[in-house]
Design a protein around this motif. Structure first.
Motif, short mmCIF file in Angstrom:
data_model
loop_
_atom_site.label_atom_id
_atom_site.label_comp_id
_atom_site.label_asym_id
_atom_site.label_seq_id
_atom_site.Cartn_x
_atom_site.Cartn_y
_atom_site.Cartn_z
N LYS A 183 -5.85 -10.52 -5.14
CA LYS A 183 -6.94 -11.13 -5.92
C LYS A 183 -6.69 -10.95 -7.41
O LYS A 183 -6.93 -11.85 -8.21
N GLU A 235 -2.77 5.32 1.66
CA GLU A 235 -3.69 4.20 1.90
C GLU A 235 -3.53 3.65 3.33
O GLU A 235 -4.50 3.28 3.97
N ARG A 236 -2.29 3.63 3.83
CA ARG A 236 -2.11 3.15 5.21
C ARG A 236 -2.74 4.15 6.19
O ARG A 236 -3.42 3.74 7.13
N GLN A 275 -4.96 -15.39 2.60
CA GLN A 275 -5.47 -15.26 1.23
C GLN A 275 -4.76 -16.20 0.25
O GLN A 275 -5.06 -16.19 -0.94
N LEU A 281 -4.98 -3.26 4.31
CA LEU A 281 -5.39 -4.65 4.10
C LEU A 281 -6.30 -4.76 2.87
O LEU A 281 -6.16 -5.68 2.06
N GLU A 282 -7.18 -3.80 2.74
CA GLU A 282 -8.11 -3.82 1.60
C GLU A 282 -7.34 -3.70 0.27
O GLU A 282 -7.58 -4.46 -0.68
N VAL A 283 -6.38 -2.75 0.23
CA VAL A 283 -5.62 -2.52 -1.00
C VAL A 283 -4.80 -3.76 -1.36
O VAL A 283 -4.80 -4.23 -2.50
N GLU A 310 0.82 -1.21 0.00
CA GLU A 310 0.00 0.00 0.00
C GLU A 310 0.86 1.26 0.00
O GLU A 310 2.03 1.23 0.40
N GLU A 336 -6.19 3.74 6.71
CA GLU A 336 -6.48 2.40 7.25
C GLU A 336 -7.06 1.48 6.19
O GLU A 336 -7.95 0.68 6.45
N ARG A 337 -6.53 1.62 4.95
CA ARG A 337 -7.01 0.79 3.85
C ARG A 337 -5.95 -0.21 3.38
O ARG A 337 -6.08 -0.82 2.32
N GLY A 352 -5.33 -6.77 -0.36
CA GLY A 352 -6.27 -7.86 -0.70
C GLY A 352 -6.68 -7.79 -2.16
O GLY A 352 -6.72 -8.82 -2.86
N THR A 353 -6.96 -6.59 -2.65
CA THR A 353 -7.34 -6.44 -4.07
C THR A 353 -6.16 -6.77 -4.98
O THR A 353 -6.31 -7.46 -5.99
#
Ligand code: PEP
Length: 241
Positions: free
Chosen positions: A148, A133-134, A189, A140-142, A129, A137-138, A144-145
């Motif tokens: 994927k 983004e950190r 993941q 993990l989401e970033v 990230e 607090e995004r 994760g995408t």
């Protein structure tokens, strides 16, 4: 799991830099310990030379990027098959500098990872990230995408490198807890047998504590991999398998 300590030389190193690898091997008393994998990814111009020179040593040579196609009208690009032909064993794909400087998207990274696998090599797929983004607090989401969308569909072996963009070349690192949380998340993941590397300002000073974290199975090292002394200390800080 056998740790992997990988050096990313980026756009650094002329022919004379071979002496730095020779010094590294000398520090290993001739050969790197076989309970850990040691990889150097020099600029493409040095891959063939290093692979030939160090063929009998327990270090491997890798590429820093490749084109997704095997051959064709792509002036200046290098395919994974060419890297394999030059003696590479691994190829880094999706490094944040490639994502930023060359507008590489997750889909491009996935295509490159699949090309690396088709050439019989092991991709090191980078995710991470930005500072913004950190802070939002995004992280993990970033990540994760990115996972994927960037990981190959099927593969016997690949490596994931978690490299927070804001930690690369800055001397900054996440807290040990933040690294542990992210690596736990990445493990959830993906498979148990995939090596997860941490990258971003790894140094002889912080390597042992970072490499001792659960699900950190090695490191991707930029600046500190250019100096035999520093890279040797980092390699030795890993707990061998
Ligand atoms: C990198 O470029 O992959 C990297 C981790 O760089 P540094 O170790 O210099 O932060």
């Amino acid at each position: 799991m056998k740790p992997l300590i990988a050096g990313n030389w980026k756009m650094n190193g002329l022919g004379e830099a071979i002496s730095e690898v020779q010094s590294l091997i000398a520090k290993f008393d001739g050969s790197a310990p076989d309970d850990r994998d040691v990889l150097i990814c020099p600029p493409a111009t040095l891959i063939g030379r290093f692979a030939a020179e160090f063929a009998d040593e327990a270090i491997q040579i890798g590429g820093q990027d490749c084109h997704a196609k095997e051959s064709g009208a792509h002036t200046g690009d290098i395919s994974a098959a060419m890297l394999a032909d030059a003696g590479a064993a691994y190829v880094i794909v999706g490094h944040s500098e490639r994502r930023a400087d060359h507008d590489e998207l997750n889909a491009d990274v996935k295509a490159k990872a699949e090309a690396v696998l088709s050439a019989g090599l092991i991709p090191i797929i980078c995710v991470g990230e930005t500072e913004k983004e950190r802070k939002e607090e995004r992280a993990l989401e970033v990540v994760g995408t990115q996972l994927k969308e960037s990981l190959p569909e099927t593969a016997d072996e690949f490596v994931i490198a978690y490299e927070p963009v804001w930690a690369i070349g800055t001397g900054l690192t996440p807290t040990l807890n933040d690294i542990a949380e992210m690596h736990r998340f990445i493990r959830s993941q993906t498979r148990e047998d995939i090596r997860l590397l941490y990258g971003g300002s790894v140094s002889p000073t912080n390597a042992a504590e970072i490499l001792a974290i659960d699900h950190v199975n090695g490191a991707l090292v930029g600046g500190a991999s250019l100096k035999a002394d520093d890279f040797h200390s980092i390699v030795m800080a890993a707990k061998g398998a």
